[in-house]
Scaffold this active site. Structure first.
Site, PDB file in Angstrom:
ATOM      1  N   ASP A  23       0.825  -1.231   0.000  1.00 17.32           N
ATOM      2  CA  ASP A  23       0.000   0.000   0.000  1.00 17.32           C
ATOM      3  C   ASP A  23       0.850   1.268   0.000  1.00 17.32           C
ATOM      4  O   ASP A  23       0.612   2.181  -0.775  1.00 17.32           O
ATOM      5  CB  ASP A  23      -1.058  -0.006   1.126  1.00 17.32           C
ATOM      6  CG  ASP A  23      -0.506  -0.092   2.544  1.00 17.32           C
ATOM      7  OD1 ASP A  23       0.712  -0.354   2.725  1.00 17.32           O
ATOM      8  OD2 ASP A  23      -1.302   0.096   3.488  1.00 17.32           O
ATOM      9  N   GLY A  33      -4.066  -6.232  18.514  1.00 16.76           N
ATOM     10  CA  GLY A  33      -2.661  -6.602  18.275  1.00 16.76           C
ATOM     11  C   GLY A  33      -2.502  -7.881  17.481  1.00 16.76           C
ATOM     12  O   GLY A  33      -1.419  -8.451  17.437  1.00 16.76           O
ATOM     13  N   ASP A  78      -5.735  -0.692   5.731  1.00 21.19           N
ATOM     14  CA  ASP A  78      -6.685  -1.108   6.768  1.00 21.19           C
ATOM     15  C   ASP A  78      -7.942  -0.245   6.765  1.00 21.19           C
ATOM     16  O   ASP A  78      -9.062  -0.741   6.857  1.00 21.19           O
ATOM     17  CB  ASP A  78      -6.018  -1.034   8.151  1.00 21.19           C
ATOM     18  CG  ASP A  78      -4.693  -1.785   8.186  1.00 21.19           C
ATOM     19  OD1 ASP A  78      -4.463  -2.610   7.297  1.00 21.19           O
ATOM     20  OD2 ASP A  78      -3.895  -1.537   9.108  1.00 21.19           O
TER      21      ASP A  78
HETATM   22  C1  GLA Z   1      -0.232  -2.741   8.459  1.00 20.77           C
HETATM   23  C2  GLA Z   1      -0.475  -1.320   7.960  1.00 20.77           C
HETATM   24  C3  GLA Z   1      -1.001  -1.316   6.521  1.00 20.77           C
HETATM   25  C4  GLA Z   1      -0.140  -2.183   5.611  1.00 20.77           C
HETATM   26  C5  GLA Z   1       0.114  -3.541   6.256  1.00 20.77           C
HETATM   27  C6  GLA Z   1       1.049  -4.383   5.446  1.00 20.77           C
HETATM   28  O1  GLA Z   1      -1.438  -3.422   8.574  1.00 20.77           O
HETATM   29  O2  GLA Z   1      -1.428  -0.686   8.778  1.00 20.77           O
HETATM   30  O3  GLA Z   1      -1.087   0.006   6.035  1.00 20.77           O
HETATM   31  O4  GLA Z   1       1.053  -1.538   5.279  1.00 20.77           O
HETATM   32  O5  GLA Z   1       0.632  -3.420   7.564  1.00 20.77           O
HETATM   33  O6  GLA Z   1       0.466  -4.741   4.253  1.00 20.77           O
END
Ligand code: GLA
Length: 374
Positions: free
Chosen positions: A22, A111, A161
């Site tokens: 991302d 977590g 996310d």
């Molecule tokens: C975490 C971050 C996301 C992404 C993932 C890895 O979840 O919050 O933005 O970078 O790691 O894909």
């Protein structure tokens, strides 16, 4: 529609494939979990902002929208920085915020790499939008929630996310091109094919605040600069990364470039209506890449993946930022029990805590709950 009170729900996510792509402006393919955070919000006439969480009883925080961030920010419990950070970000963007009670309750394990924090931020953000700032778009909500985490919590996440929590729809995976913001819902009907998507929460918490996540971001930026492209997304030919002199940057870039390609291959298969079993090996290859090239896996995650595949899962991989958290495994429905039992046994044999295991289907993205449930 009541404009003074209501209940909103935002889900956590797993990412089917497309990890650490991302912030490289690449592709992701998440689905929303049938687990989320509920925000019950009631406006107040006195200007007070009060936030409570059922997961932190006794930790109620009271401030005012005007004082936010000025007094006592560092003394507030860490979880409260998410909802209050969202309010601060609305204010910073010029939206008038008023007194409000926010009561939070979540079912996403915290977590576990399943985006409990994005679920929390997004549930609060859509409540505030509907009550105080109805003109705010979904794209802005995603940006507000991400900025709140980046700036006020201090976790330098990308947009995966929050996008998953806001945009996913029931029965689909979300194919998102992070650069353009364009997305497409792709049917992901596990039931029809006699499949299950298992989640193993290893119980070893992932920590994105410590330096590793930001270090990966910096390494990716350095690799892109050396390759003469704005972002690793722009590397057209995977062979190009092999020219990088620094072996660490070479490995990081290799992961990102091959991971983008894996997302596109999975999307191609699913859009063609293929049996999802065919994507299994692509998921497992994604895990190997995260483990060997991106170096964000952990022993419990590797054990879960190896054991699940050895027990007959079609594919398995760690999800989220890494260094702990959860693994997904795609299995035949009739083999789900065997896969689960095998992983539990391997964890016991290796001295890991028993994983928390459940099966998921793609759920709806963030929404207001109907009044009868309020
Ligand atoms: C975490 C971050 C996301 C992404 C993932 C890895 O979840 O919050 O933005 O970078 O790691 O894909």
């Amino acid at each position: 529609m009541d404009t003074t009170a209501g209940r909103w729900l935002a889900p956590g996510r797993v990412n089917l494939i497309g990890e650490h792509t991302d912030y490289n402006e690449g592709y992701v393919l998440p689905l929303a979990l049938p687990l989320g955070v509920t925000c019950t919000a009631t406006t107040r006439a006195d200007g007070t902002v009060r936030v409570r969480s059922r997961q932190a009883p006794g930790d109620s925080v009271e401030t005012t929208a005007v004082d936010l961030g000025v007094a006592g920010w560092s003394e507030m419990p860490a979880w409260a920085h998410y909802p209050l950070g969202v309010i601060r970000e609305f204010v910073r963007r010029g939206h008038e915020m008023h007194g409000i009670d926010l009561d939070l309750d979540g079912t996403v394990p915290i977590g576990a790499g399943l985006s409990s924090s994005a679920a929390l931020s997004c549930s609060v953000a859509i409540a505030l939008r509907d009550l105080f700032a109805p003109s705010v778009t979904t794209a802005e909500i995603i940006d507000i929630a991400r900025t709140a985490e980046n700036v006020y919590v201090g976790v330098p996440t990308g947009v995966l996310d929050q996008s998953a929590s806001m945009l996913c729809t029931e029965g689909h995976v979300l194919f998102l091109d992070v650069r353009s913001g364009e997305y497409r819902q792709i049917p992901f009907d596990l039931d029809r094919f006699g499949l299950e998507l298992l989640v193993f929460d290893t119980g070893s918490p992932h920590h994105l605040v410590d330096g590793e996540y930001s270090r990966r971001r910096a390494e990716c930026a350095a690799a892109a600069a050396e390759l003469g492209v704005p972002f690793l997304r722009d590397v057209r030919d995977p062979a190009q990364v092999e020219a990088l002199a620094d072996p660490v940057l070479r490995r990081r870039a290799r992961h990102v470039v091959t991971e983008d390609a894996r997302v596109l291959r999975v999307v191609e298969q699913l859009r063609a209506g293929a049996d999802p079993r065919v994507i299994g090996p692509i998921l497992t290859a994604g895990h190997a890449s995260l483990r060997d090239d991106f170096e964000v896996s952990a022993p419990a995650l590797d054990t879960a993946v190896e054991t699940a595949v050895a027990a007959g899962a079609h594919g398995a991989r760690m999800v989220g930022g890494g260094f702990g958290g959860s693994v997904i495994a795609l299995t035949d429905r009739e083999n789900a029990r065997t896969v689960t039992d095998s992983v539990r046994k391997a964890f016991a044999d290796n001295g890991f805590d028993a994983p928390c295991t459940f099966s998921v289907t793609p759920a709806a993205g963030a929404h207001r709950l109907p009044a009868e449930n309020a």
